[in-house]
Design an enzyme around this catalytic site. Sequence first.
Site, PDB file in Angstrom:
ATOM      1  N   GLY A 236      31.482  41.757  51.424  1.00 26.84           N
ATOM      2  CA  GLY A 236      31.504  40.637  50.487  1.00 26.84           C
ATOM      3  C   GLY A 236      30.127  40.053  50.245  1.00 26.84           C
ATOM      4  CG  ASP A 237      27.937  38.487  53.462  1.00 27.52           C
ATOM      5  OD1 ASP A 237      28.543  37.509  52.976  1.00 27.52           O
ATOM      6  OD2 ASP A 237      27.867  38.719  54.689  1.00 27.52           O
ATOM      7  CB  ALA A 238      26.876  44.162  50.150  1.00 25.52           C
TER       8      ALA A 238
END
Length: 275
Positions: A236-238
């Site tokens: 999700g961060d990526a």
Amino acid sequence: MTKVLVLGDVNVDIVAVQETSLAVDSDTPASISLRGGGGGANVAAWLARLGVETTLIGRVGADPLAEVALSGLDGVRLEVVRDPVRVTGTCIVLVAPGGERTMLPDPGANDALAAEDLPPLEGDILHVSGYALMRPGSRLAAMTAIERAREAGMRISIDPASAAPLANDPIFLQRVAPVDLLLPNADEAEVLGPQIDAPEVVTKRGAGGATWTDGAQTVTGPAVPVDDVVDTTGAGDAFAAGFLSAWLGGDVTAALAAGARCAADAIARVGSRPA
């Protein structure tokens, strides 16, 4: 060029990739490694990899683990304070066969981030990881950063971070409204429910891709297929980094595609940051 400031956790991840399903009350063979992690640091690392001018705002301890937490952040301008008392935040990450992860976080110094730690806020986007807003110790710093960024004319992006703690925080979004972009996953969006009130919302659905909406229009972008899902930690961060890298260009389809490419790269490797 877009300039992004990221405020959020800077952690050490103790990653245990299990060979089999977890054998409760017994032993489970695993490959274990220490890696840099944390929602804020992960987004910053991926943004820098994409060539975006990026500043990371956070807090680590004065212990040896801080160097692990700050590794893999080449190209990121660090506005990271060393806490003289608290240890660097640490997260135990259990990665099951198939790549699904379970996390056991200890925020450590992350929860001591203070308004006095904030640098001057100059740029195009302030992206805040939701953990900084949910924890009482760092909440004032995160809210102050959002207020200052708004006064400076920056766009505000929020990633709610995790469904379980959100369920215990019924006024999460009320504290920071208005924001320009909200980036929940499907579970987080379900928990937030009627709290969601932002001009743009991108809902991340893993293998189901992601959906952008401004309330009037909806655009769905597919996920990029991956042959072998190794570790979903930080996917999700990526995705958030990929989307933010193209967001201000005005082409939502391109931004969703950039997010999907980064997420696919992330889940094909162990750890939450680019190699």
